[in-house]
Design a protein around this motif. Structure first.
Motif, mmCIF file in Angstrom:
data_model
loop_
_atom_site.group_PDB
_atom_site.id
_atom_site.type_symbol
_atom_site.label_atom_id
_atom_site.label_comp_id
_atom_site.label_asym_id
_atom_site.label_seq_id
_atom_site.Cartn_x
_atom_site.Cartn_y
_atom_site.Cartn_z
ATOM 1 N N THR A 24 12.951 14.475 -1.106
ATOM 2 C CA THR A 24 12.683 14.509 0.328
ATOM 3 C C THR A 24 11.216 14.261 0.617
ATOM 4 N N THR A 25 10.359 14.912 -0.139
ATOM 5 C CA THR A 25 8.920 14.745 0.074
ATOM 6 C C THR A 25 8.492 13.308 -0.159
ATOM 7 N N VAL A 26 8.955 12.717 -1.233
ATOM 8 C CA VAL A 26 8.573 11.338 -1.554
ATOM 9 C C VAL A 26 9.117 10.371 -0.504
ATOM 10 N N LEU A 27 10.343 10.591 -0.053
ATOM 11 C CA LEU A 27 10.923 9.738 0.975
ATOM 12 C C LEU A 27 10.116 9.803 2.268
ATOM 13 N N LEU A 28 9.762 11.008 2.687
ATOM 14 C CA LEU A 28 8.975 11.156 3.913
ATOM 15 C C LEU A 28 7.571 10.582 3.765
ATOM 16 N N VAL A 29 6.945 10.808 2.625
ATOM 17 C CA VAL A 29 5.608 10.245 2.391
ATOM 18 C C VAL A 29 5.663 8.722 2.451
ATOM 19 N N ALA A 50 0.827 -1.207 0.000
ATOM 20 C CA ALA A 50 0.000 0.000 0.000
ATOM 21 C C ALA A 50 0.866 1.264 0.000
ATOM 22 N N ALA A 51 1.986 1.240 0.738
ATOM 23 C CA ALA A 51 2.877 2.406 0.775
ATOM 24 C C ALA A 51 3.505 2.655 -0.593
ATOM 25 N N PHE A 52 3.803 1.601 -1.342
ATOM 26 C CA PHE A 52 4.329 1.767 -2.700
ATOM 27 C C PHE A 52 3.345 2.544 -3.563
ATOM 28 N N TRP A 53 2.068 2.173 -3.512
ATOM 29 C CA TRP A 53 1.074 2.863 -4.332
ATOM 30 C C TRP A 53 0.862 4.291 -3.854
ATOM 31 N N ILE A 54 0.984 4.536 -2.556
ATOM 32 C CA ILE A 54 0.881 5.907 -2.053
ATOM 33 C C ILE A 54 2.049 6.750 -2.550
ATOM 34 N N VAL A 55 3.250 6.186 -2.546
ATOM 35 C CA VAL A 55 4.430 6.907 -3.050
ATOM 36 C C VAL A 55 4.279 7.182 -4.543
ATOM 37 N N LEU A 56 3.803 6.200 -5.281
ATOM 38 C CA LEU A 56 3.590 6.392 -6.716
ATOM 39 C C LEU A 56 2.574 7.501 -6.971
ATOM 40 N N ALA A 63 7.970 6.712 3.937
ATOM 41 C CA ALA A 63 8.307 6.198 5.270
ATOM 42 C C ALA A 63 7.135 6.334 6.236
ATOM 43 N N TYR A 64 6.522 7.512 6.258
ATOM 44 C CA TYR A 64 5.415 7.719 7.194
ATOM 45 C C TYR A 64 4.188 6.911 6.810
ATOM 46 N N SER A 65 3.918 6.763 5.533
ATOM 47 C CA SER A 65 2.760 5.958 5.142
ATOM 48 C C SER A 65 2.981 4.498 5.514
ATOM 49 N N TRP A 66 4.196 3.990 5.361
ATOM 50 C CA TRP A 66 4.481 2.615 5.744
ATOM 51 C C TRP A 66 4.314 2.424 7.248
ATOM 52 N N LEU A 67 4.836 3.374 8.038
ATOM 53 C CA LEU A 67 4.691 3.273 9.495
ATOM 54 C C LEU A 67 3.230 3.347 9.930
#
Length: 133
Positions: free
Chosen positions: A111-116, A81-87, A118-122
């Protein structure tokens, strides 16, 4: 509190201590370069974190550290799910920059994509742990 002293724990703590030592050497012999100073500081910080993680893991039994099927499934679902959110975040940032002429720099986008991600996965891991799969 019993501390395990097997090969895996000792090597992990050893790598953390060697990282602290290398970072300290880099900080001690800095040649005026900010890059060496930053890398030395980061190395010391990472070494301290690794040593603390090793000490925390050494107090737990070995069977407690192995992920069971439920935890593995939760991590897989959260990662998917985090992959699709990052995409989706990358797509939105790209089209917002193209249509709105925001002039987003690539460094800011990384930076924005990395934070999105990481936080979405957590957050998704927390959500899936609370919700019984």
């Amino acid at each position: 509190m019993k501390i395990r002293k097997d090969k895996d724990i000792l090597s992990f703590i050893g790598v953390g201590l060697i990282t602290i030592l290398l970072g300290s050497v880099a900080l001690f012999f800095q040649t005026g370069s900010k890059t060496i100073m930053v890398l030395g500081g980061i190395s010391v910080l990472v070494g301290i974190i690794m040593s603390i993680m090793g000490l925390a893991a050494s107090t737990k039994p070995k069977t407690e550290l192995i992920a069971d099927e439920r935890v593995t499934r939760i991590n897989e679902k959260a990662g998917y799910a985090a992959f699709w959110i990052v995409l989706l975040a990358v797509t939105i940032l790209y089209w917002a920059d193209k249509i709105g002429s925001l002039n987003i720099e690539l460094k800011g986008m990384y930076t924005t994509v990395l934070l999105v991600g990481a936080y979405s996965w957590l957050v998704l891991r927390w959500y899936y742990k609370r919700k019984v799969i």
